[in-house]
Scaffold this active site. Structure first.
Site, PDB file in Angstrom:
ATOM      1  N   GLY A 122       0.810  -1.339  -0.650  1.00 56.96           N
ATOM      2  CA  GLY A 122      -0.185   0.047   0.235  1.00 56.96           C
ATOM      3  C   GLY A 122       0.846   1.382   0.078  1.00 56.96           C
ATOM      4  N   PRO A 152       4.345  -2.547   2.708  1.00 53.39           N
ATOM      5  CA  PRO A 152       3.915  -3.844   2.308  1.00 53.39           C
ATOM      6  C   PRO A 152       3.208  -3.971   3.573  1.00 53.39           C
ATOM      7  CG  PRO A 152       6.280  -3.313   3.184  1.00 53.39           C
ATOM      8  CD  PRO A 152       6.093  -1.957   2.543  1.00 53.39           C
ATOM      9  N   VAL A 153       2.406  -4.703   3.321  1.00 51.27           N
ATOM     10  CA  VAL A 153       1.668  -5.386   4.832  1.00 51.27           C
ATOM     11  C   VAL A 153       1.869  -6.690   4.600  1.00 51.27           C
ATOM     12  CG1 VAL A 153      -0.821  -5.872   5.555  1.00 51.27           C
ATOM     13  CG2 VAL A 153       0.172  -3.523   3.878  1.00 51.27           C
ATOM     14  N   LYS A 211       1.677  -3.659   9.665  1.00 52.20           N
ATOM     15  CA  LYS A 211       1.901  -2.341   8.659  1.00 52.20           C
ATOM     16  C   LYS A 211       3.617  -1.688   8.521  1.00 52.20           C
ATOM     17  CE  LYS A 211      -0.772   1.030   7.564  1.00 52.20           C
ATOM     18  NZ  LYS A 211      -2.118   2.121   7.246  1.00 52.20           N
ATOM     19  N   ASP A 231     -10.786  10.096   4.336  1.00 54.32           N
ATOM     20  CA  ASP A 231     -10.073   9.212   3.393  1.00 54.32           C
ATOM     21  C   ASP A 231     -10.814   7.859   3.188  1.00 54.32           C
ATOM     22  OD1 ASP A 231      -8.203   8.127   0.926  1.00 54.32           O
ATOM     23  OD2 ASP A 231      -6.599   7.339   1.967  1.00 54.32           O
TER      24      ASP A 231
END
Length: 784
Positions: A475, A479-480, A494, A591
């Protein structure tokens, strides 16, 4: 007497098109002869003949009526100039649009048609499109938008029609004064559905690429969405078995246009914002230039050309000229670049032909005040002539000095190294614990309120050292990863990327907010980790990933029947109501979108990603910011344009999200083949026509509760109204959704609506791939 009257009537009918501008017309008919100009019905565009003084050539063109510079957005005869006495008419024999003089056809403008009809008309539209139409059956036989020149207007297409084989692309002018075909073309060249990009070619060879389209911009067109720009754009594309094209819309700005300039740059027409470099030299670079082949050995990536006023020392350079009128400025640049003896170049006064200065690289160039000598593009090398000694010895001297200085500090730095690292780590840990109001000082397994501060080692073990097998996605944050703790709990991690635009401020913001928020429809954060430069957030693992993972996939969306979708809509609404009204502080998410709604094992929604959220005191209602962040397509108009945000900003995003859930389509990746360019506009048109049920995703037809869907559509349109004051608050939204007897107000025109009603058979939906899985991401888009 009667014959004289008839002749007078015929003459008047043929000459009426040439009346004064006070009775300006937008249409010519068979028998009309245009010698002056047409004006579109709304007065936005003008079509007429114009003469370029430098060449005395006359052309037929279109321009914005209020453009002081009269920049031509389309030229009918770029390669065939005509005389100033020419006229535009519809040929009474063939039905074609032609330019003629003295009974002789000079230019056939339109394509071959099926034949003459007395009912043909040619009309200049308020979009800038010039259309030849049969008024009896309404067929458009030809239009200028199918034959673009060097300017892309809103609603114009770049791409191809797979049914007819037609291609839409821009071609630069030969020079600023000559609209003949130049060296550059701009085309839309998708590489599969997931890779959509613009390409500038020079003489057919790749020259510059925009990079892939993502988040309403391209990789190498950062100025396209410059927050200080006079324009704001919505970008869209189609990719299906019939058409593959790109188009855009402008939601502010006076005369929006994208111009392919004579030297191969992409620019807007107002502020001269350039979205591509001045020159591409053939070396691979990060600004979109395409790497060339067969580069001259005498050139390097350090060599550049610079526009200078001045002259070469007498006897040091030789001037040669080429008066070939087909040579453009870029041809001169390439000639010079490929000639190892070339020192400088420029074009002749008309912008065509070349002047080339050749000589030894040691030739001295002296600058002079602007206007005292002809400007020329001079090849500049950082190691040139007598300056080479400076470039050789300066680094050596500096290196020796730095070596001595470094040696003196070596012992000190060595002794301080570990101490500084220890202090920095302690500062991070102490500050983190302060954020959570904890007095604990140990880092492993200790809690600050309801937060656990994890050690880096524990997370590395849980993720098998952050292996690719455990990576869930990528994202905006970074990285996740999926991990499993020693107690068998599954977690999502995260990990802040070092190249992420989300820094420590957003990290702390999300940590502080989410630690204080507890609701069944908000994602639960379990803890965090700060280890040196590493920053990580640890969440409960969501096995069903995010809403967009199902909603916009043709196969997976089958799992979202109507009861599940209704439950998701209600759950998101309850989560927002908690943020806006019942949490310890009023929180604006800023968001809210499908990728930021996670789904648990029972498909219950949980709002995530609070890195852009802002908290308010209970007595505050709105705020302003100069840094607009969020995702285009979900941002309310007052926030996107003025930086004003409030709970009504989240209500707008909720309305967009509800329309996406109802239809199974993305807002900004949805298009009508005619005018409507987003899902909001399409829903508004269906509601006005009484056809709101057609918004329904066909996959829920068997499980849909019709009155519930219609009422939800009505509420969503109330949420996306243009004025914030007209939108309901979330408590009202929930009441309207669950109370079937409650009367609903009539929604007003939504924000960001483009288009007009068209045939329902012209619908095209497009989907794009989302790069993140589990979607624990931050999206930051610099708006205006």
């Amino acid at each position: 007497m009667m014959i004289t009257l008839i002749i007078s009537i015929v003459l008047c009918s043929n000459l009426i098109i040439n009346c004064s501008s006070s009775s300006a017309v937008s249409t010519i008919k068979v028998g009309d002869r245009l010698t002056s100009h047409l004006v579109s019905p709304g007065g936005k565009f003008t079509l007429g003949f114009f003469t370029i003084p430098e060449t005395n050539y006359t052309y037929l063109g279109i321009w914005y009526s209020n453009d002081v510079a009269s920049t031509k957005v389309w030229v009918a005869n770029p390669s065939t100039p005509v005389t100033s006495s020419s006229v535009l008419m519809i040929d009474p024999n063939t039905g074609k649009l032609i330019i003629t003089t003295g009974g002789t056809t000079l230019v056939n403008i339109s394509d071959s048609q099926s034949g003459f009809s007395p009912h043909l008309t040619a009309t200049l539209q308020d979009t800038g499109d010039f259309q030849l139409k049969n008024e009896i059956d309404g067929r458009i036989l030809w239009k200028s938008f199918d034959h673009p020149t060097n300017v892309l207007l809103p609603d114009m297409k770049l791409g191809s029609d797979l049914r007819t084989g037609r291609n839409w692309k821009l071609t630069s002018w030969l020079s600023d004064e000559i609209p003949d075909l130049g060296a550059f073309t701009l085309s839309w060249e998708p590489n599969g559905e997931s890779s959509q990009r613009l390409m500038i070619r020079r003489r057919g060879l790749p020259y510059w690429t925009s990079g892939d389209m993502s988040n309403q911009t391209f990789e190498f067109t950062k100025l396209l969405n410059d927050p200080w720009s006079a324009y704001g754009y919505y970008l869209g594309y189609a990719y299906d078995n019939e058409e593959r094209y790109f188009s855009y819309h402008s939601f502010n700005g006076v005369n929006p246009m994208w111009i392919l300039t004579t030297n191969g740059q992409l620019s807007d027409g107002e502020s001269n914002a350039l979205w591509s470099p001045e020159f591409c030299y053939g070396y691979d670079s990060s600004d979109g230039c395409v790497e060339g082949t067969n580069l001259p050995l005498c050139r390097s990536a350090d060599d550049k050309v610079t526009l200078l006023n001045g002259y070469f020392a007498p006897g040091m350079a030789e001037l040669s000229g080429d008066d070939n009128s087909s040579l453009s400025f870029s041809d001169c640049m390439v000639r010079c670049w490929n000639d190892c003896h070339c020192l400088a170049f420029n074009s002749h006064g008309s912008g065509t032909g070349c002047n080339i200065w050749t000589g030894a690289k040691s030739a001295k160039f002296s600058t002079s005040p602007q206007g005292t000598s002809a400007p020329k593009y001079v090849l500049v090398s950082p190691k040139k002539g007598n300056d080479a000694k400076i470039f050789i010895w300066a680094p050596v001297v500096a290196g020796i000095f730095l070596l001595l200085f470094s040696f003196g500090l070596f012992r000190y730095l060595k002794n301080r190294k570990f101490k500084r690292e220890e202090e920095r780590q302690n500062d991070h840990d102490r500050h983190l614990l302060e954020l959570m109001d904890s007095s604990d000082t140990e880092m492993l397994g200790k809690k600050g309120r309801d937060m656990v501060v994890f050690s880096f080692a524990a997370l590395a073990t849980a993720t098998n050292d952050f292996s690719n097998e455990n990576k869930l996605g990528q994202g905006g944050f970074g990285p996740v990863y999926k991990g499993k703790l020693n107690d068998e709990r599954e977690i999502a991690i995260k990990r802040l990327s070092k190249t992420s635009r989300q820094g420590l401020v957003e990290f702390k913001n999300e940590l502080i907010l989410i630690a204080k928020l507890q609701h069944t429809n908000l994602v639960r954060v379990l803890g965090c980790c700060i280890h040196g430069e590493e920053k990580m957030l640890i969440y409960e693992y969501m096995p069903n990933k995010s809403l967009d993972f199902f909603l916009f996939d043709e196969t997976r969306k089958l799992l979202l029947d109507w009861p599940k979708r209704w439950n998701i809509i209600e759950g998101i609404a309850q989560g927002l109501l908690y943020l806006h009204k019942y949490s310890r502080m009023r929180v604006i998410h800023r968001d809210l979108k499908a990728s930021n709604v996670l789904l648990d094992e029972s498909m219950n929604p949980k709002i995530s990603d609070f890195g852009l959220a802002r908290s308010f005191n209970k007595d505050e209602t709105e705020a302003m910011t100069k840094r607009v962040v969020g995702t285009y397509g979900y941002m309310s108009p007052e926030y996107a344009m003025d930086g004003t945000f409030s709970v009504k900003s989240d209500v707008f995003s909720f309305g967009v999200l509800v329309l996406e859930i109802l239809s199974g389509r993305r807002n900004i990746c949805f298009s009508h083949l005619d005018k409507t360019v987003n899902l909001i506009g399409y829903a508004w048109e269906l509601w006005q026509q009484g056809d709101a049920l057609q918004l329904q995703d066909p996959t829920v037809a068997d499980t849909c509760v019709v009155h519930q869907l219609l009422r939800t559509t009505h509420v969503a349109l109330l949420c996306v109204q243009e004025n914030a004051v007209d939108r309901p608050v979330m408590s009202e939204v929930i009441s309207m959704l669950i109370n079937d007897t409650m009367l609903l107000p009539v929604p007003k025109r939504p924000a960001f609506f483009f288009g007009r009603t068209v045939s329902k058979s012209t619908l095209v939906g497009r989907k794009t791939e989302d790069g993140s899985v589990n979607n624990l991401t931050i999206t930051q888009v610099e708006g205006r």
